[in-house]
Design a protein around this motif. Sequence first.
Motif, PDB file in Angstrom:
ATOM      1  N   ASN A  44       0.617  -1.300  -0.038  1.00 55.30           N
ATOM      2  CA  ASN A  44       0.046   0.071  -0.125  1.00 55.30           C
ATOM      3  C   ASN A  44       0.886   1.168  -0.210  1.00 55.30           C
ATOM      4  N   GLY A  45       2.269   0.959  -0.023  1.00 51.45           N
ATOM      5  CA  GLY A  45       3.024   2.208   0.153  1.00 51.45           C
ATOM      6  C   GLY A  45       3.573   2.728   1.628  1.00 51.45           C
ATOM      7  N   LYS A  46       2.958   2.086   2.350  1.00 46.08           N
ATOM      8  CA  LYS A  46       3.492   2.569   4.143  1.00 46.08           C
ATOM      9  C   LYS A  46       4.774   2.128   4.204  1.00 46.08           C
ATOM     10  N   MET A  47       5.493   3.068   4.969  1.00 41.84           N
ATOM     11  CA  MET A  47       6.777   2.896   5.432  1.00 41.84           C
ATOM     12  C   MET A  47       6.926   2.461   6.599  1.00 41.84           C
ATOM     13  N   THR A  48       8.066   1.249   6.974  1.00 39.22           N
ATOM     14  CA  THR A  48       8.146   0.934   8.255  1.00 39.22           C
ATOM     15  C   THR A  48       9.673   0.764   8.509  1.00 39.22           C
ATOM     16  N   PHE A  49      10.091   1.393   9.473  1.00 38.10           N
ATOM     17  CA  PHE A  49      11.611   1.368   9.815  1.00 38.10           C
ATOM     18  C   PHE A  49      12.013  -0.222  10.112  1.00 38.10           C
ATOM     19  N   LYS A  50      13.174  -0.547   9.443  1.00 39.42           N
ATOM     20  CA  LYS A  50      13.565  -2.055   9.410  1.00 39.42           C
ATOM     21  C   LYS A  50      14.906  -1.784  10.143  1.00 39.42           C
ATOM     22  N   GLY A  51      15.980  -1.114   9.915  1.00 42.78           N
ATOM     23  CA  GLY A  51      17.348  -0.970  10.563  1.00 42.78           C
ATOM     24  C   GLY A  51      18.330   0.026   9.807  1.00 42.78           C
ATOM     25  N   PHE A  52      19.343   0.225  10.690  1.00 44.98           N
ATOM     26  CA  PHE A  52      20.234   1.002  10.253  1.00 44.98           C
ATOM     27  C   PHE A  52      21.224   0.260   9.085  1.00 44.98           C
ATOM     28  N   MET A 111      26.297   2.338  17.684  1.00 45.69           N
ATOM     29  CA  MET A 111      26.616   1.756  18.972  1.00 45.69           C
ATOM     30  C   MET A 111      25.469   1.364  20.003  1.00 45.69           C
ATOM     31  N   PRO A 112      25.394   0.241  20.741  1.00 47.83           N
ATOM     32  CA  PRO A 112      24.221  -0.160  21.505  1.00 47.83           C
ATOM     33  C   PRO A 112      23.657   0.823  22.169  1.00 47.83           C
ATOM     34  N   GLU A 113      24.453   1.654  23.038  1.00 52.53           N
ATOM     35  CA  GLU A 113      23.915   2.640  23.920  1.00 52.53           C
ATOM     36  C   GLU A 113      22.945   3.779  23.185  1.00 52.53           C
ATOM     37  N   PHE A 114      23.124   3.926  22.002  1.00 50.68           N
ATOM     38  CA  PHE A 114      22.775   5.160  21.187  1.00 50.68           C
ATOM     39  C   PHE A 114      21.463   4.461  20.401  1.00 50.68           C
ATOM     40  N   LEU A 115      21.455   3.105  20.002  1.00 44.94           N
ATOM     41  CA  LEU A 115      20.432   2.452  19.133  1.00 44.94           C
ATOM     42  C   LEU A 115      18.985   3.036  19.494  1.00 44.94           C
ATOM     43  N   GLU A 116      18.515   2.791  20.741  1.00 43.76           N
ATOM     44  CA  GLU A 116      17.134   3.111  20.981  1.00 43.76           C
ATOM     45  C   GLU A 116      16.920   4.703  20.792  1.00 43.76           C
ATOM     46  N   THR A 117      17.797   5.482  21.045  1.00 41.94           N
ATOM     47  CA  THR A 117      17.495   7.007  20.857  1.00 41.94           C
ATOM     48  C   THR A 117      17.456   7.157  19.302  1.00 41.94           C
ATOM     49  N   LYS A 118      18.470   6.809  18.610  1.00 39.19           N
ATOM     50  CA  LYS A 118      18.470   6.984  17.171  1.00 39.19           C
ATOM     51  C   LYS A 118      17.140   6.355  16.431  1.00 39.19           C
ATOM     52  N   LYS A 124      14.209   5.899  17.687  1.00 38.39           N
ATOM     53  CA  LYS A 124      13.287   6.912  17.861  1.00 38.39           C
ATOM     54  C   LYS A 124      13.362   8.011  17.050  1.00 38.39           C
ATOM     55  N   VAL A 125      14.365   8.552  16.798  1.00 36.54           N
ATOM     56  CA  VAL A 125      14.536  10.023  15.990  1.00 36.54           C
ATOM     57  C   VAL A 125      14.289   9.566  14.524  1.00 36.54           C
ATOM     58  N   VAL A 126      14.617   8.383  14.070  1.00 38.08           N
ATOM     59  CA  VAL A 126      14.410   7.986  12.649  1.00 38.08           C
ATOM     60  C   VAL A 126      13.085   7.841  12.447  1.00 38.08           C
ATOM     61  N   LYS A 127      12.427   7.068  13.131  1.00 39.71           N
ATOM     62  CA  LYS A 127      11.185   6.725  13.079  1.00 39.71           C
ATOM     63  C   LYS A 127      10.352   8.137  13.163  1.00 39.71           C
ATOM     64  N   GLY A 128      10.824   9.010  13.924  1.00 34.01           N
ATOM     65  CA  GLY A 128      10.227  10.486  13.883  1.00 34.01           C
ATOM     66  C   GLY A 128      10.131  11.201  12.560  1.00 34.01           C
ATOM     67  N   ILE A 129      11.399  11.064  12.068  1.00 34.62           N
ATOM     68  CA  ILE A 129      11.695  11.546  10.752  1.00 34.62           C
ATOM     69  C   ILE A 129      10.822  10.785   9.543  1.00 34.62           C
ATOM     70  N   ILE A 130      10.599   9.639   9.493  1.00 30.96           N
ATOM     71  CA  ILE A 130       9.476   8.880   8.868  1.00 30.96           C
ATOM     72  C   ILE A 130       8.304   9.479   8.966  1.00 30.96           C
ATOM     73  N   ASP A 131       7.838   9.429  10.132  1.00 28.98           N
ATOM     74  CA  ASP A 131       6.475   9.899  10.574  1.00 28.98           C
ATOM     75  C   ASP A 131       6.078  11.342  10.026  1.00 28.98           C
ATOM     76  N   VAL A 132       7.047  12.293  10.493  1.00 33.22           N
ATOM     77  CA  VAL A 132       6.794  13.600  10.266  1.00 33.22           C
ATOM     78  C   VAL A 132       7.180  14.340   8.881  1.00 33.22           C
ATOM     79  N   TYR A 133       8.137  13.823   8.202  1.00 37.57           N
ATOM     80  CA  TYR A 133       8.578  14.081   6.843  1.00 37.57           C
ATOM     81  C   TYR A 133       8.386  13.437   5.872  1.00 37.57           C
TER      82      TYR A 133
END
Length: 306
Positions: free
Chosen positions: A245-253, A258-265, A267-276
């Motif tokens: 249907n053309g819907k985008m879903t984040f799959k991975g980088f 780095m593991p300590e930044f994975l959750e934060t980044k 979240k940011v990328v999912k926000g870029i997908i949803d907003v922009y």
Amino acid sequence: MKFLFRFVPFFGLLLLSSCYYITTINDEPDPTFTPVKGIKYSEVYRRFGNGLSFHESGFQLQPEWELYFSAEDSVKIYSPERQKYMPYRIFHSHKALFHFARDWFRVKHVSKDSLVLQAMVLESRVVKEDLSNIYMTLYAKDYIEKVLKTTSEKLRQPSASDSLFIRYRAIQANSNPDSVFAARNPVVLKSRSKILTVEKVKSNADPYLGYISRSDEYLFPEYKIHISKAYQDFQYSFKVIVDHNGKMTFKGFTVEVMPEFLETKTKVVKGIIDVYLKNLMEVTPGNTLGYPHSSVIDLNVKGDAN
């Protein structure tokens, strides 16, 4: 002892039969290209051993060779990029095994009407039969036009079996994200805003032949996206699944995070997908043989606050 001797004539006969069979095989003449010198052939089928031209990954075998033998040890193959026939030397290893155009082939059939080649995979000069499962069929141009009364373009079209297989794979991919496969006609992204530009990355040409790997452009589709007037400067490279249907879903980088930044980044990328991306782009899902299905694409997204 008498029991053992009763079987000696049988084994002797079996041994003689085996020797005759082996000798017969070894006496088979090597294929020769001299009788078909100068005849122009068009490749009409390129298929796996199961008769299909599609792999479950979405890779499609495409018949595209145009060639003729200029001598017993030389072949000329047409290059669409250079728009001329390129010469190659033919090296004969043993029996029906030949090397030309930087690949190994087993010549299965040679006649003035047709050729059948089996693409071979070798490791340390040893044939890997289990991996050598691609077969190429070429017809002489006169045979196509005067006997079959058709064109090479029509003969090259995917078969009914290919269509059934792709339909089945499309149903799988649309119901199970783990079953996604590359779309022969990749996802199309179009901007709906002046602040967003999108460009599909093109494959690089082979430095020797000028040949472009067309399969890379649909097996690994990649896009560059630039967003101006973003909330801040950012740059991320990641994969998304685009469903039927053309819907985008984040799959991975696409680069290690780095593991300590994975959750934060994430979240940011999912926000870029949803907003922009979802609001500023028109997304047409990929399809194969007319069947829309889920596929994976790579995105390189850069945002500038200015």
